[in-house]
Design a protein around this motif. Structure first.
Motif, PDB file in Angstrom:
ATOM      1  N   GLY A  61       0.846  -1.192   0.000  1.00  0.00           N
ATOM      2  CA  GLY A  61       0.000   0.000   0.000  1.00  0.00           C
ATOM      3  C   GLY A  61       0.877   1.235   0.000  1.00  0.00           C
ATOM      4  N   PHE A  62       0.766   2.041   1.076  1.00  0.00           N
ATOM      5  CA  PHE A  62       1.624   3.224   1.165  1.00  0.00           C
ATOM      6  C   PHE A  62       2.701   3.076   2.230  1.00  0.00           C
ATOM      7  CE2 PHE A  62      -2.169   4.127   3.779  1.00  0.00           C
ATOM      8  CZ  PHE A  62      -1.584   4.399   5.005  1.00  0.00           C
ATOM      9  N   THR A  63       2.893   1.851   2.730  1.00  0.00           N
ATOM     10  CA  THR A  63       3.923   1.634   3.739  1.00  0.00           C
ATOM     11  C   THR A  63       5.090   0.844   3.167  1.00  0.00           C
ATOM     12  OG1 THR A  63       2.932  -0.426   4.562  1.00  0.00           O
ATOM     13  CG2 THR A  63       2.201   1.646   5.571  1.00  0.00           C
ATOM     14  N   ILE A  64       6.259   1.062   3.755  1.00  0.00           N
ATOM     15  CA  ILE A  64       7.482   0.367   3.352  1.00  0.00           C
ATOM     16  C   ILE A  64       7.993  -0.422   4.555  1.00  0.00           C
ATOM     17  CG2 ILE A  64       9.714   0.635   2.215  1.00  0.00           C
ATOM     18  CD1 ILE A  64       8.915   3.629   1.834  1.00  0.00           C
ATOM     19  N   ASN A  65       8.326  -1.702   4.308  1.00  0.00           N
ATOM     20  CA  ASN A  65       8.851  -2.553   5.368  1.00  0.00           C
ATOM     21  C   ASN A  65      10.209  -3.094   4.970  1.00  0.00           C
ATOM     22  OD1 ASN A  65       6.394  -3.092   7.329  1.00  0.00           O
ATOM     23  ND2 ASN A  65       5.603  -3.157   5.241  1.00  0.00           N
ATOM     24  N   ARG A  66      11.141  -3.106   5.885  1.00  0.00           N
ATOM     25  CA  ARG A  66      12.407  -3.803   5.645  1.00  0.00           C
ATOM     26  C   ARG A  66      12.181  -5.294   5.846  1.00  0.00           C
ATOM     27  NH1 ARG A  66      14.324   1.151   7.665  1.00  0.00           N
ATOM     28  NH2 ARG A  66      15.956   2.035   6.334  1.00  0.00           N
ATOM     29  N   VAL A  67      12.681  -6.091   4.900  1.00  0.00           N
ATOM     30  CA  VAL A  67      12.445  -7.533   4.939  1.00  0.00           C
ATOM     31  C   VAL A  67      13.778  -8.253   4.760  1.00  0.00           C
ATOM     32  CG1 VAL A  67      10.089  -7.331   4.069  1.00  0.00           C
ATOM     33  CG2 VAL A  67      11.971  -7.645   2.455  1.00  0.00           C
ATOM     34  N   ARG A 115      15.486 -14.031   2.952  1.00  0.00           N
ATOM     35  CA  ARG A 115      14.688 -15.258   2.992  1.00  0.00           C
ATOM     36  C   ARG A 115      13.221 -14.952   2.705  1.00  0.00           C
ATOM     37  NH1 ARG A 115      14.808 -20.439   5.380  1.00  0.00           N
ATOM     38  NH2 ARG A 115      12.850 -21.451   4.766  1.00  0.00           N
ATOM     39  N   PHE A 116      12.713 -13.885   3.290  1.00  0.00           N
ATOM     40  CA  PHE A 116      11.320 -13.500   3.043  1.00  0.00           C
ATOM     41  C   PHE A 116      11.106 -13.169   1.563  1.00  0.00           C
ATOM     42  CE2 PHE A 116       8.004 -10.274   2.600  1.00  0.00           C
ATOM     43  CZ  PHE A 116       6.950 -10.858   3.301  1.00  0.00           C
ATOM     44  N   ASP A 173      11.154 -16.485  -0.438  1.00  0.00           N
ATOM     45  CA  ASP A 173       9.944 -17.274  -0.177  1.00  0.00           C
ATOM     46  C   ASP A 173       8.726 -16.657  -0.857  1.00  0.00           C
ATOM     47  OD1 ASP A 173      11.404 -19.056   1.280  1.00  0.00           O
ATOM     48  OD2 ASP A 173      10.749 -18.347   3.243  1.00  0.00           O
ATOM     49  N   SER A 174       8.663 -15.320  -0.892  1.00  0.00           N
ATOM     50  CA  SER A 174       7.527 -14.655  -1.533  1.00  0.00           C
ATOM     51  C   SER A 174       7.493 -14.946  -3.027  1.00  0.00           C
ATOM     52  CB  SER A 174       7.609 -13.136  -1.300  1.00  0.00           C
ATOM     53  OG  SER A 174       7.519 -12.825   0.073  1.00  0.00           O
ATOM     54  N   LEU A 175       8.662 -14.950  -3.662  1.00  0.00           N
ATOM     55  CA  LEU A 175       8.715 -15.272  -5.086  1.00  0.00           C
ATOM     56  C   LEU A 175       8.369 -16.737  -5.333  1.00  0.00           C
ATOM     57  CD1 LEU A 175      11.859 -13.312  -6.327  1.00  0.00           C
ATOM     58  CD2 LEU A 175       9.485 -12.850  -6.881  1.00  0.00           C
ATOM     59  N   LYS A 176       8.799 -17.592  -4.422  1.00  0.00           N
ATOM     60  CA  LYS A 176       8.472 -19.018  -4.585  1.00  0.00           C
ATOM     61  C   LYS A 176       6.976 -19.239  -4.429  1.00  0.00           C
ATOM     62  CE  LYS A 176       9.802 -23.640  -3.026  1.00  0.00           C
ATOM     63  NZ  LYS A 176      10.658 -24.417  -2.115  1.00  0.00           N
ATOM     64  N   ASP A 177       6.352 -18.522  -3.533  1.00  0.00           N
ATOM     65  CA  ASP A 177       4.897 -18.639  -3.356  1.00  0.00           C
ATOM     66  C   ASP A 177       4.141 -18.208  -4.605  1.00  0.00           C
ATOM     67  OD1 ASP A 177       5.241 -19.566  -0.797  1.00  0.00           O
ATOM     68  OD2 ASP A 177       4.904 -17.623   0.163  1.00  0.00           O
ATOM     69  N   TYR A 178       4.778 -17.419  -5.446  1.00  0.00           N
ATOM     70  CA  TYR A 178       4.139 -16.922  -6.665  1.00  0.00           C
ATOM     71  C   TYR A 178       4.052 -18.008  -7.745  1.00  0.00           C
ATOM     72  CZ  TYR A 178       3.193 -13.664 -10.522  1.00  0.00           C
ATOM     73  OH  TYR A 178       2.647 -13.008 -11.594  1.00  0.00           O
ATOM     74  N   ILE A 179       4.892 -19.044  -7.615  1.00  0.00           N
ATOM     75  CA  ILE A 179       4.918 -20.115  -8.623  1.00  0.00           C
ATOM     76  C   ILE A 179       3.654 -20.956  -8.487  1.00  0.00           C
ATOM     77  CG2 ILE A 179       6.155 -22.166  -9.432  1.00  0.00           C
ATOM     78  CD1 ILE A 179       8.715 -20.915  -8.299  1.00  0.00           C
ATOM     79  N   GLY A 218      20.769 -15.591  -5.747  1.00  0.00           N
ATOM     80  CA  GLY A 218      19.820 -14.932  -4.851  1.00  0.00           C
ATOM     81  C   GLY A 218      20.254 -13.554  -4.415  1.00  0.00           C
ATOM     82  N   LYS A 219      21.481 -13.423  -3.935  1.00  0.00           N
ATOM     83  CA  LYS A 219      21.959 -12.130  -3.447  1.00  0.00           C
ATOM     84  C   LYS A 219      22.028 -11.115  -4.581  1.00  0.00           C
ATOM     85  CE  LYS A 219      24.865 -12.227  -0.182  1.00  0.00           C
ATOM     86  NZ  LYS A 219      24.022 -11.598   0.852  1.00  0.00           N
ATOM     87  N   TYR A 220      22.551 -11.561  -5.744  1.00  0.00           N
ATOM     88  CA  TYR A 220      22.646 -10.660  -6.890  1.00  0.00           C
ATOM     89  C   TYR A 220      21.262 -10.208  -7.335  1.00  0.00           C
ATOM     90  CZ  TYR A 220      23.491  -9.043 -11.645  1.00  0.00           C
ATOM     91  OH  TYR A 220      23.527  -8.295 -12.805  1.00  0.00           O
ATOM     92  N   THR A 221      20.308 -11.167  -7.375  1.00  0.00           N
ATOM     93  CA  THR A 221      18.947 -10.825  -7.795  1.00  0.00           C
ATOM     94  C   THR A 221      18.349  -9.767  -6.876  1.00  0.00           C
ATOM     95  OG1 THR A 221      18.626 -13.049  -8.695  1.00  0.00           O
ATOM     96  CG2 THR A 221      16.646 -11.764  -8.223  1.00  0.00           C
ATOM     97  N   ALA A 222      18.584  -9.924  -5.582  1.00  0.00           N
ATOM     98  CA  ALA A 222      18.058  -8.942  -4.626  1.00  0.00           C
ATOM     99  C   ALA A 222      18.686  -7.569  -4.841  1.00  0.00           C
ATOM    100  CB  ALA A 222      18.311  -9.421  -3.203  1.00  0.00           C
ATOM    101  N   GLN A 223      19.985  -7.554  -5.088  1.00  0.00           N
ATOM    102  CA  GLN A 223      20.684  -6.285  -5.265  1.00  0.00           C
ATOM    103  C   GLN A 223      20.340  -5.595  -6.581  1.00  0.00           C
ATOM    104  OE1 GLN A 223      24.764  -7.476  -4.810  1.00  0.00           O
ATOM    105  NE2 GLN A 223      24.697  -7.390  -2.576  1.00  0.00           N
ATOM    106  N   ARG A 224      19.796  -6.353  -7.538  1.00  0.00           N
ATOM    107  CA  ARG A 224      19.435  -5.777  -8.825  1.00  0.00           C
ATOM    108  C   ARG A 224      17.969  -5.362  -8.901  1.00  0.00           C
ATOM    109  NH1 ARG A 224      22.694  -3.311 -11.497  1.00  0.00           N
ATOM    110  NH2 ARG A 224      21.542  -3.693 -13.426  1.00  0.00           N
ATOM    111  N   LEU A 225      17.273  -5.426  -7.775  1.00  0.00           N
ATOM    112  CA  LEU A 225      15.895  -4.944  -7.766  1.00  0.00           C
ATOM    113  C   LEU A 225      15.861  -3.443  -8.013  1.00  0.00           C
ATOM    114  CD1 LEU A 225      14.409  -6.853  -4.693  1.00  0.00           C
ATOM    115  CD2 LEU A 225      14.021  -7.349  -7.093  1.00  0.00           C
TER     116      LEU A 225
END
Length: 834
Positions: free
Chosen positions: A409-415, A418-419, A422-428, A451-458
């Motif tokens: 929504g309009f809030t930002i959370n640090r995650v 692993r979270f 897991d969120s991307l895996k739940d999308y499959i 995984g780490k590279y993918t996160a850093q390239r968001l």
């Protein structure tokens, strides 16, 4: 009449026209063939021969043949040499194309005929480049088999060439050269010259075709005719070129189509041969290589898809190119649905219906597309980095300053990482259990490596979208809305029109209610000595803005004179309640080490507390972090420099006081004294009968929130400035004792006597010091220096209205002795009578 006289009229005409002429052989002379020049000819590339000089040379060489030197020396003359012996009918083709495309230009060209049936086309260039073109091969053909037998080394034969700088041609009537089109040599523009050259180049049969697109083996297996070949056979290349700015040039030839490049209004910039279906650009001012020919599918690839063969392939399929084998329709239908790409029109109705059903199911399960796709070239599933980034973006994930965050929504959370994974895996999703397991395994293998590279390239979180406090405005967020606090007003709004982003930890998990009562207000009145100063301090700490000018260090002290009897005054509660209005973290002062690990436990909270600091705590260490940037060594991460705007504000709790030896630090430390009320009462929970704030009621929270917002307004009205208030007597004495250490006990033991006597001699003072510290078993290395004693005495005297001077000569019966004097009011005479 001599042979020389027969040609001399032509010689004079050419010389008069500014042509550089040279004599050439008109017969075989040893191993030198007719038409070859004499050694002296090179000089006439840079100077024109005079009439007399030429007559003399021709007479001396006994020749009647002359040649025209091309290039700048002859007024920027260039000649197109048409050699018909290597291409029968080439002149007819060329002249027809020139007449059709440039009739006015062709009609004024001077054209000579050659004895072999060829032609020379002459013209001058008006605005030729400084480096005049030399001899250039324009068009040729491959050698025939018979020619290769006769001369294996000659693989090609050129039938169109230019003669330019360092080139020459024979001039009529030498050696049976004649005039085919008798006009003065015309002066044409560089653009017209390029048009002539490009028409010639379009007749070239030796073209290096740039072929970048080929069907893969799997595509060939799918099609009876693959889409690329199909487009090469019947694709409308003219429509593609026109779409991207190329303009068809006037042409009546069905075999040669000419085009003008984008950003140009006329002229021949490229050609398309309708029979061999090759496009050739004649200019380097486009995306095409002028040395290469292009098949229609390669033109389409370059112009429409910027070299992306996958997009080209999909485009061709979508537009009906290629014939798909019926046996693979079912497989392709599933793959196309997974890729969310439409089927071509030549698929069966059954396949189209099945495709619609599969696409509908995929959209329901994967609203943002899929990131594990089937690669038809490699015949396997792969994880698309771009698609996974797109899905992650739509799910709200962003990268921010070394951390993963998620927008809800309009809030930002640090995650955590692993979270995120897991969120991307739940999308499959996949109804087939075997397929689902395969997709999950592919995903896990990908994340294990990337995984780490993918996160850093968001996508980087756009900070401009985040609503944050500034110097003049503060925002406080609650479940039912948010406050906008300025020096002039406090406004409460709901979230209906809220269009910014905020960090989730800024939202207090309660509704805001206005209130002027509650246990917090009672606590504050009882706990602190100066309620107004407490309000300013709370306003400063609750305002989440910081710059170099607002780097204060709040120090919570106690009025209780004996640190051992302190504690329980409510300082810790004061700090913990800050979590109800901002973000707060703390660390024990006893464990503080002043090195790069000091801030390791900090995680961007706006307030950094240090509790129960020892007596010798080094406040100077906090000066730079409080007023500027500092180096932050995160756990298991690299060091980063934290800018002052992101750095925390500091609050320090101590049962002691604080010693200030640095002037800059003195301006930054803001003390807030706590009374001993709750110490004597046995604690807040005893006095109030509840735990702060776990057992607060709605009125308590309302009173707290209202007081905080009003305190912020007080802080803003004060111009973002805090000033240290005067300590209470007990608070002052505690600071004095901490600052001067062992000196203070000696002073307190002797003060009353010094005041009563008004002086003490230096000799007596020295003996008293030795007696005091020896009796108190204080080793000499810990005795205060004379200067520190003097400073301590002066400070104590100033606090109590007593003047103090050292080393004052005083006269006694037995002599004059240096003494320390104490006085109230004006300083007494240094030398009173006996």
């Amino acid at each position: 009449m001599s042979n020389l006289t027969k040609v001399w009229g032509q010689v004079e005409m050419l010389l008069a026209d500014g042509i550089s002429l040279i004599p050439v052989r008109d017969k075989q002379e040893g191993d030198r063939a007719p038409k070859t020049p004499y050694n002296l000819w090179k000089q006439f590339q840079t100077r024109r021969v005079s009439k007399d000089e030429l007559w003399h040379e021709m007479e001396a060489k006994n020749t009647s043949a002359i040649a025209i030197v091309c290039g700048k020396i002859s007024g920027s003359l260039e000649v197109i040499d048409v050699d018909v012996k290597y291409k029968d009918g080439i002149y007819g083709t060329l002249s027809s194309l020139l007449q059709n495309n440039f009739p006015a230009l062709f009609g004024k060209l001077r054209i000579h005929s050659t004895p072999s049936g060829g032609y020379h086309i002459l013209y001058r260039i008006a605005n030729a480049p400084d480096k005049f073109p030399g001899n250039v091969k324009l068009a040729g053909r491959p050698a025939t088999e018979a020619e290769l037998v006769l001369n294996p080394k000659s693989k090609t034969y050129n039938f169109l060439e230019t003669r330019g700088e360092a080139g020459y041609i024979l001039a009529p009537p030498s050696l049976d050269y004649g005039v085919h089109q008798d006009y003065n040599i015309p002066l044409i523009s560089w653009d017209d010259r390029c048009n002539l050259i490009n028409i010639c180049r379009s007749l070239n049969e030796i073209i290096d075709v740039k072929q970048t697109v080929k069907a893969t083996k799997s595509q060939s297996d799918y099609y009876s005719e693959n889409p690329f070949d199909d487009y090469n056979h019947r694709g409308d290349i003219s429509a593609v070129l026109t779409e991207y700015g190329w303009k068809p040039h006037n042409s009546h030839s069905k075999h040669y189509l000419y085009f003008t490049r984008p950003d140009k209004d006329s002229g021949v910039s490229g050609s398309f041969h309708a029979e061999n279906r090759i496009f050739w650009s004649f200019t380097s001012s486009t995306t095409f290589d002028e040395q290469k020919g292009y098949k229609p599918v390669d033109v389409l690839l370059k112009l429409k898809f910027d070299g992306d063969t996958r997009k080209l392939y999909r485009y061709l399929v979508d537009n009906g190119f290629g014939m798909v084998k019926h046996s693979v329709e079912q497989t392709i239908t599933k793959q196309a649905a997974l890729a969310n790409k439409p089927l071509p029109a030549n698929f069966s109705t059954e396949a189209q219906d099945d495709y619609v059903l599969q696409v509908s199911r995929l959209k329901e399960d994967h609203p943002y597309g899929i990131f594990i796709k089937y690669d038809s070239d490699e015949e396997k599933y792969t994880v698309s980095r771009e698609a996974i980034a797109r899905v992650a973006k739509e799910l709200g994930f962003r990268y921010y300053d070394g951390d993963l965050v998620k927008i809800d929504g309009f809030t930002i959370n640090r995650v955590s990482e692993r979270f995120f994974q897991d969120s991307l895996k739940d999308y499959i999703r996949d109804e087939d259990p075997d397929s689902y397991e395969e997709l999950c395994n592919i995903y896990e293998a990908f994340m294990q490596k990337n995984g780490k590279y993918t996160a850093q390239r968001l996508q980087i979180l756009d900070e401009s979208l985040i609503l944050t406090d500034d110097k003049h405005t503060c925002y406080k967020f609650y479940i039912n809305g948010y406050q906008t606090i300025t020096a002039d007003e406090i406004v409460f709004n709901d979230y209906n029109t809220f269009s910014s982003l905020i960090w989730s930890d800024k939202i207090q998990h309660r509704n805001f209610n206005f209130g002027k009562s509650g246990r917090f207000l009672e606590y504050l009145k009882l706990a602190v000595h100066d309620l107004d100063q407490a309000s300013k301090v709370l306003g400063y700490l609750s305002h989440e803005y910081k710059d170099e000018t607002t780097g204060f260090i709040i120090v919570l002290t106690e009025q209780c004179p004996d640190p051992k009897q302190g504690g329980g005054s409510g300082k810790n509660v004061f700090c913990n309640l800050l979590k109800l209005t901002t973000t707060y973290t703390s660390k024990p002062g006893s464990q503080a080490k002043f090195d790069e690990k000091f801030f390791q436990s900090w995680n961007r909270q706006k307030i950094f507390g240090i509790s129960d600091v020892p007596k010798n705590f080094d406040f100077l260490f906090l000066k730079e972090p409080a007023t500027g940037s500092f180096i932050w060594k995160k756990l298991f991460k690299d060091e980063v420099e934290v800018d002052v705007k992101d750095a925390p504000k500091f609050i320090v709790q101590t049962n002691y006081s604080y010693e200030i030896s640095d002037g800059g630090l003195r301006r930054r430390i803001i003390p807030l004294e706590f009374t001993n009320f709750f110490t004597l009462a046995g604690g807040l929970d005893v006095h109030f009968g509840c735990h702060f704030p776990n057992e607060w009621n709605e009125d308590d929270y309302a009173g707290f929130d209202t007081f905080i917002s009003e305190s912020i307004q007080v802080w803003l009205r004060g111009g973002n400035k805090l000033h240290a208030t005067e300590l209470t007597d007990t608070g002052w004495q505690k600071q004095w004792e901490q600052t001067y250490g062992n000196a203070t006990g000696f002073i307190l033991d002797n003060w009353d006597e010094w005041i009563m006597e008004g002086f003490i001699t230096n000799e007596t003072f020295k003996r008293r010091i030795e007696t005091y510290f020896n009796e108190n078993n204080i080793q000499k290395q810990y005795w205060p220096s004379s200067s520190k004693l003097n400073l301590a005495i002066a400070a104590y005297g100033e606090k109590h209205g007593v003047g103090y001077k050292k080393d004052v000569p005083k006269r006694f019966e037995n002599g004059v002795f240096k003494s320390r004097i104490f006085f109230k009011g004006e300083e007494p005479d240094d030398s009173p009578p006996f």
